[in-house]
Design an enzyme around this catalytic site. Structure first.
Site, PDB file in Angstrom:
ATOM      1  CG  HIS A 181     109.386  61.663  48.538  1.00 41.91           C
ATOM      2  ND1 HIS A 181     110.170  62.136  49.555  1.00 41.91           N
ATOM      3  CD2 HIS A 181     109.051  62.738  47.790  1.00 41.91           C
ATOM      4  CE1 HIS A 181     110.311  63.432  49.424  1.00 41.91           C
ATOM      5  NE2 HIS A 181     109.645  63.834  48.362  1.00 41.91           N
ATOM      6  CE  LYS A 185     109.173  64.234  43.609  1.00 40.79           C
ATOM      7  NZ  LYS A 185     107.840  64.834  43.748  1.00 40.79           N
ATOM      8  CD  GLU A 219     113.456  72.323  50.364  1.00 42.24           C
ATOM      9  OE1 GLU A 219     112.472  71.885  50.972  1.00 42.24           O
ATOM     10  OE2 GLU A 219     114.589  72.404  50.872  1.00 42.24           O
ATOM     11  CG  ASP A 238     117.316  67.919  54.379  1.00 43.01           C
ATOM     12  OD1 ASP A 238     116.769  66.975  54.982  1.00 43.01           O
ATOM     13  OD2 ASP A 238     116.663  68.841  53.835  1.00 43.01           O
ATOM     14  CG  HIS A 243     115.665  63.625  48.071  1.00 45.50           C
ATOM     15  ND1 HIS A 243     114.926  62.497  48.332  1.00 45.50           N
ATOM     16  CD2 HIS A 243     115.299  64.515  49.016  1.00 45.50           C
ATOM     17  CE1 HIS A 243     114.163  62.706  49.381  1.00 45.50           C
ATOM     18  NE2 HIS A 243     114.367  63.913  49.812  1.00 45.50           N
ATOM     19  CE  LYS A 341     115.484  73.577  54.368  1.00 46.97           C
ATOM     20  NZ  LYS A 341     114.218  73.063  53.818  1.00 46.97           N
TER      21      LYS A 341
END
Ligand code: NAP
Length: 491
Positions: A181, A185, A219, A238, A243, A341
């Site tokens: 995704h 953007k 994140e 991940d 990405h 994270k």
């Protein structure tokens, strides 16, 4: 100015995992927005499918709540909501047995054989293959079928190949939409416009003028319930394999001959294949693994990763990499990548730093001449800023200032910034694969990532602890500062 709505052909969208988190937070709201903007033909339907036994009415109630929670109040219009809910159906279907498949086929057949059938696999990757096989073997596919596959595609090259083989047994490559995704953007699209619709940037988009590139996907959250999946994956699998490498490709690719799917993807593939290998010989100089410890996030105290996990683990929740691309355009230009994270804030951006001026004509009282930077912000506050040196306005001599030229499009055009899923869900219906990953791209990305995983194992590279709420372990700062550079501090 409002954006142009291009109507699509009538379709049935089957969302496997229709009761899951992704459907609730992203897919149903995105489809609602497209419907509200008048893009969905009247007869188009959206069909939720998962094992839970609920009725169409129950599913509509679930979707109503999803819209209430995840669509801004300003966009919730009674008429549009009722029209959207009227399109919804639900069938309980088990990916791993024959349960529910005949009923789902019956519902699809009611819509006729000519209608586009898109199957979105918003489920665990463990059952992607089961669903693809049953769609085909239970006779649900027609000549206009598309299959949308969420990430992750495999956990290494071998498992990605196995999955792609299963998908390829039942569907042609032009029917398979591997979604990332980030590519949908608005700002990422704008990066393409900036590079290839302006004469200004392309001549200086190379190692002669660019000093280095940074890509950060940060994140602030921790595990958020994805414990089992995440502990087996880690940050490299991940975030970097998909990405971050996709963003790197869009910065680094050669101008494609057109924006057609294969022209663009051919160029991305060349970038992936030109990445300099990271192996046991250089892994300690070029990568840093981290794992969050207790600290503070969003003002509150938070636990460390192993406490969130309730067990011991060597999985990295942070990774920083100094990547290099071995081709004429980029030789000697480091691409510093980092993701993690529980970092200071949620923020994704690409920063292109240009080389220093070769000679300054200003004396010391003018102040330092900073390097020009192009900052492409993906989230939050999507936008692009070109940092330039100007003269501080007014009398008082020559003083220099580093200021941003703001190209934040949403405010310039006064339009709502659509979520990436809105564009991508409609691209599937249009059959446009430009923003989806081709099989060979996924494989090339794993071919670069697998040796890093192997090298970490061989060299026993353990994650360094970092305090939650910071920008990661000290090794990440050292990685870039060794080269005389610093991570870009978000404004
Ligand atoms: P989730 O909340 O756990 O939802 C999984 C869905 O799969 C549920 O609707 C579940 O419903 C259904 N399901 C499980 N087993 C099934 C079976 N045997 N047959 C049919 N349906 C089954 O997961 P998610 O967070 O939505 O993630 C879905 C996919 O999207 C994953 O691949 C994930 O990596 C990817 N993804 C998610 C996000 C996100 O923000 N959530 C972002 C990027 C990618 P039942 O239990 O009723 O069957």
């Amino acid at each position: 100015m409002s954006s142009q709505i291009i109507p699509v052909e009538p379709f049935d969208y089957v969302v496997f995992g229709g009761s899951g988190d992704l459907a609730e937070r992203k897919l149903l709201p995105a489809l609602y927005h497209r419907d509200r903007d008048g893009q969905l033909p009247l007869e188009s339907r959206i069909i939720g499918a998962s094992r839970t036994q609920i009725t169409d009415e129950d599913y509509r109630a679930f979707a109503r709540q999803a819209l209430t929670d995840h669509v801004g109040a300003a966009a919730l219009e009674d008429e549009a909501v009722e029209r959207f809910l009227g399109r919804l159906h639900y069938r309980d279907v088990d990916a791993r047995s024959d349960h529910g498949w005949n009923e789902l086929r019956g519902l699809l057949d009611d819509g006729g054989q000519d209608r586009i059938r898109a199957f979105y696999l918003a489920v665990s990757p463990a059952i992607f293959g089961d669903i693809a096989t049953r769609i085909s073997e239970m006779g649900l596919a027609n000549s206009k079928t598309r299959l949308v596959v969420e990430k992750p595609v495999g956990r290494d090259l071998a498992s990605a190949n196995d999955l792609n083989d299963v998908l390829g047994r039942h569907f042609r490559e032009d029917q398979i939409f591997r979604i990332d995704h980030y590519l949908g953007k608005e700002t990422v699209q704008n990066l393409m416009a900036l590079r290839f619709a302006n004469a200004l940037y392309e001549p200086i988009w190379n190692s002669t003028h660019i000093d280095h590139v940074q890509i950060t996907v940060a994140e602030s959250v921790g595990l958020e319930g994805r414990v089992t999946y995440y502990d087996k994956a880690g940050a490299l699998r991940d975030m970097v394999q998909n990405h971050i490498l996709q963003l790197l490709c869009l910065v680094a690719l050669e101008p494609p001959s057109s924006m057609t799917a294969d022209a663009l993807r051919d160029e991305k593939l060349k970038v992936l294949r030109a990445l300099e290998p990271i192996t046991a010989g250089n892994v300690e100089q070029t990568t840093v693994r981290g794992q969050y410890r207790a600290g503070a996030s969003s003002g509150g105290a938070v636990k460390g990763y192993v406490d969130d996990l309730e067990g011991s683990s060597d999985t990295e929740t942070f990774v920083a990499i100094k990547a290099e691309i071995g081709n004429w355009r980029w030789a000697g230009v480091p691409f510093y990548l980092r993701t993690g994270k529980r970092l200071t804030q949620r923020m994704s951006e690409i920063v292109v730093t240009f080389r220093s001026i070769p000679h300054s004509i200003f004396d010391a009282s003018a102040g330092a001449v900073a390097q020009n930077q192009l900052v492409i912000r993906l989230q939050p506050d999507e936008g692009i800023r070109q940092w330039l040196m100007i003269k501080d306005p007014g009398p008082g001599g020559m003083r220099l200032r580093h200021v941003p030229l703001d190209m934040t499009f949403a405010s310039s055009f006064r339009t709502r910034n659509p979520d990436a899923y809105e564009r991508l869900l409609m691209d599937v219906i249009r059959g446009n694969q430009t923003l989806f990953m081709r099989r060979d791209e996924v494989e090339a990305a794993w071919r670069w990532v697998d040796p890093i995983l192997k090298a970490w194992e061989e060299r026993a590279v353990k994650p360094q602890g970092y305090t939650s709420g910071t920008w990661g372990p000290s090794g990440s700062i050292a990685l870039i500062e060794r080269d005389g550079r610093t991570w870009h501090e978000p404004e």
